[in-house]
Write a protein that holds these residues in place. Structure first.
Motif, PDB file in Angstrom:
ATOM      1  N   ARG A 109       1.152   9.297  -5.863  1.00 21.15           N
ATOM      2  CA  ARG A 109       1.339  10.692  -5.457  1.00 21.15           C
ATOM      3  C   ARG A 109       2.436  11.380  -6.269  1.00 21.15           C
ATOM      4  O   ARG A 109       2.330  12.572  -6.581  1.00 21.15           O
ATOM      5  CB  ARG A 109       1.683  10.749  -3.973  1.00 21.15           C
ATOM      6  N   MET A 110       3.486  10.651  -6.605  1.00 20.57           N
ATOM      7  CA  MET A 110       4.634  11.253  -7.275  1.00 20.57           C
ATOM      8  C   MET A 110       4.510  11.270  -8.800  1.00 20.57           C
ATOM      9  O   MET A 110       5.353  11.857  -9.481  1.00 20.57           O
ATOM     10  CB  MET A 110       5.916  10.489  -6.905  1.00 20.57           C
ATOM     11  N   ALA A 111       3.478  10.654  -9.317  1.00 20.17           N
ATOM     12  CA  ALA A 111       3.319  10.531 -10.770  1.00 20.17           C
ATOM     13  C   ALA A 111       3.323  11.901 -11.439  1.00 20.17           C
ATOM     14  O   ALA A 111       2.633  12.828 -11.008  1.00 20.17           O
ATOM     15  CB  ALA A 111       2.022   9.797 -11.102  1.00 20.17           C
ATOM     16  N   GLY A 112       4.130  12.027 -12.478  1.00 19.99           N
ATOM     17  CA  GLY A 112       4.153  13.257 -13.275  1.00 19.99           C
ATOM     18  C   GLY A 112       5.098  14.323 -12.779  1.00 19.99           C
ATOM     19  O   GLY A 112       5.325  15.316 -13.477  1.00 19.99           O
ATOM     20  N   LEU A 113       5.679  14.160 -11.591  1.00 16.83           N
ATOM     21  CA  LEU A 113       6.608  15.161 -11.057  1.00 16.83           C
ATOM     22  C   LEU A 113       8.016  14.874 -11.563  1.00 16.83           C
ATOM     23  O   LEU A 113       8.483  13.732 -11.510  1.00 16.83           O
ATOM     24  CB  LEU A 113       6.596  15.150  -9.529  1.00 16.83           C
ATOM     25  N   THR A 114       8.688  15.904 -12.034  1.00 14.81           N
ATOM     26  CA  THR A 114      10.051  15.729 -12.552  1.00 14.81           C
ATOM     27  C   THR A 114      11.075  16.590 -11.831  1.00 14.81           C
ATOM     28  O   THR A 114      12.228  16.188 -11.691  1.00 14.81           O
ATOM     29  CB  THR A 114      10.098  16.053 -14.064  1.00 14.81           C
ATOM     30  N   ASP A 115      10.690  17.772 -11.374  1.00 18.70           N
ATOM     31  CA  ASP A 115      11.625  18.669 -10.704  1.00 18.70           C
ATOM     32  C   ASP A 115      12.024  18.090  -9.345  1.00 18.70           C
ATOM     33  O   ASP A 115      11.152  17.790  -8.512  1.00 18.70           O
ATOM     34  CB  ASP A 115      10.980  20.040 -10.509  1.00 18.70           C
ATOM     35  N   PRO A 116      13.329  17.905  -9.072  1.00 21.83           N
ATOM     36  CA  PRO A 116      13.758  17.280  -7.821  1.00 21.83           C
ATOM     37  C   PRO A 116      13.281  18.013  -6.568  1.00 21.83           C
ATOM     38  O   PRO A 116      12.944  17.367  -5.568  1.00 21.83           O
ATOM     39  CB  PRO A 116      15.288  17.296  -7.921  1.00 21.83           C
ATOM     40  N   MET A 117      13.246  19.347  -6.593  1.00 18.39           N
ATOM     41  CA  MET A 117      12.802  20.094  -5.418  1.00 18.39           C
ATOM     42  C   MET A 117      11.320  19.833  -5.143  1.00 18.39           C
ATOM     43  O   MET A 117      10.918  19.624  -3.991  1.00 18.39           O
ATOM     44  CB  MET A 117      13.054  21.588  -5.602  1.00 18.39           C
ATOM     45  N   LYS A 118      10.521  19.836  -6.199  1.00 18.37           N
ATOM     46  CA  LYS A 118       9.093  19.550  -6.038  1.00 18.37           C
ATOM     47  C   LYS A 118       8.888  18.120  -5.566  1.00 18.37           C
ATOM     48  O   LYS A 118       8.008  17.840  -4.751  1.00 18.37           O
ATOM     49  CB  LYS A 118       8.348  19.789  -7.354  1.00 18.37           C
ATOM     50  N   ARG A 119       9.699  17.200  -6.096  1.00 16.25           N
ATOM     51  CA  ARG A 119       9.594  15.806  -5.687  1.00 16.25           C
ATOM     52  C   ARG A 119       9.983  15.640  -4.221  1.00 16.25           C
ATOM     53  O   ARG A 119       9.365  14.861  -3.487  1.00 16.25           O
ATOM     54  CB  ARG A 119      10.476  14.928  -6.586  1.00 16.25           C
ATOM     55  N   GLU A 174       0.831  -1.209   0.000  1.00 18.52           N
ATOM     56  CA  GLU A 174       0.000   0.000   0.000  1.00 18.52           C
ATOM     57  C   GLU A 174       0.861   1.253   0.000  1.00 18.52           C
ATOM     58  O   GLU A 174       0.585   2.213  -0.729  1.00 18.52           O
ATOM     59  CB  GLU A 174      -0.926  -0.006   1.220  1.00 18.52           C
ATOM     60  N   LEU A 175       1.895   1.257   0.829  1.00 18.61           N
ATOM     61  CA  LEU A 175       2.777   2.423   0.922  1.00 18.61           C
ATOM     62  C   LEU A 175       3.427   2.724  -0.424  1.00 18.61           C
ATOM     63  O   LEU A 175       3.412   3.869  -0.892  1.00 18.61           O
ATOM     64  CB  LEU A 175       3.852   2.174   1.981  1.00 18.61           C
ATOM     65  N   LEU A 176       3.988   1.706  -1.062  1.00 18.81           N
ATOM     66  CA  LEU A 176       4.672   1.908  -2.334  1.00 18.81           C
ATOM     67  C   LEU A 176       3.694   2.316  -3.435  1.00 18.81           C
ATOM     68  O   LEU A 176       4.002   3.177  -4.267  1.00 18.81           O
ATOM     69  CB  LEU A 176       5.411   0.624  -2.734  1.00 18.81           C
ATOM     70  N   GLY A 177       2.518   1.711  -3.436  1.00 16.68           N
ATOM     71  CA  GLY A 177       1.511   2.073  -4.438  1.00 16.68           C
ATOM     72  C   GLY A 177       1.030   3.496  -4.273  1.00 16.68           C
ATOM     73  O   GLY A 177       0.879   4.237  -5.257  1.00 16.68           O
ATOM     74  N   ASP A 178       0.782   3.890  -3.021  1.00 16.50           N
ATOM     75  CA  ASP A 178       0.328   5.254  -2.752  1.00 16.50           C
ATOM     76  C   ASP A 178       1.409   6.274  -3.115  1.00 16.50           C
ATOM     77  O   ASP A 178       1.113   7.357  -3.627  1.00 16.50           O
ATOM     78  CB  ASP A 178      -0.054   5.413  -1.279  1.00 16.50           C
TER      79      ASP A 178
END
Length: 200
Positions: free
Chosen positions: A77-87, A69-73
């Motif tokens: 949540r992180m899908a589509g983020l590319t900028d390291p600071m935003k991630r 569940e943790l890894l799937g969630d």
């Protein structure tokens, strides 16, 4: 007492897991009594054995399920983020939200690894390392982008995870600071740990 009318096996297993998490959190895995667990979910002991045939295997399944569940969630949540600071900001927010809402699962996930057999332990730890690797990739990408410099990637990753995970030991919804305020504080702390200049 058998399964109540209108309740399927999946519902029963979810109820058993929820009750087991609460009981293990309060008393520890070794002290968890299956007869009392059966009473918690309104089942005969014999019916409970259909879902929990072996206590240690059940714990392994429980901890593996938490990690899945943790890894799937996290991936969602992180899908589509590319900028390291935003991630980084997103990772901090996700970690705090998940680990404060799922406080009991987090606690037993850390404390009851010792109760697993060596193969079970290795399987759960491998899943934990996947989570760790997600943060390490953020840190490496940020260093490549010139956002921060890492003295030691592995140590920095573990230090940041320790900082974040510790909140689960003391956070309370009735506490002085609300979750969103804590997230902002921890995002700043994470950046400071990485040597990023943060405005006051």
């Amino acid at each position: 007492m058998g399964r109540p009318a209108g309740v399927n096996g999946a519902d029963t297993l979810r109820a058993i897991r929820k009750a087991a998490v609460s009981r293990i959190y309060r008393h520890g895995f070794e002290a968890m009594n299956l007869r009392e667990l059966a009473t918690d979910v309104n089942l005969r002991l014999g019916s409970l054995y259909n879902h929990v045939p072996q206590k240690q295997e059940f714990l392994a399944s429980l901890l593996e399920g938490v990690m899945i569940e943790l890894l799937g969630d996290l991936d969602a949540r992180m899908a589509g983020l590319t900028d390291p600071m935003k991630r980084l900001e997103c990772f901090v927010q996700f970690h705090i939200e998940w680990h404060t809402v799922r406080k009991e699962e987090t606690f037993i996930g850390n404390m009851e690894l010792r109760s697993l057999s060596p193969p079970q332990y290795e399987k759960v730890v491998a899943m934990r390392k996947q989570y760790e690797a997600h943060l390490r990739k953020i840190l490496i990408d940020g260093e490549k982008a010139g956002l921060w410099k890492l003295e030691d990637k592995a140590v920095t990753t573990l230090a940041l995870l320790s900082l974040l995970t510790g909140i689960g030991a003391w956070y309370s919804e009735e506490g002085r600071l609300k979750q969103q305020r804590l997230i902002k504080i921890y995002q700043r702390l994470a950046k400071q740990l990485l040597g990023v200049s943060v405005k006051a």
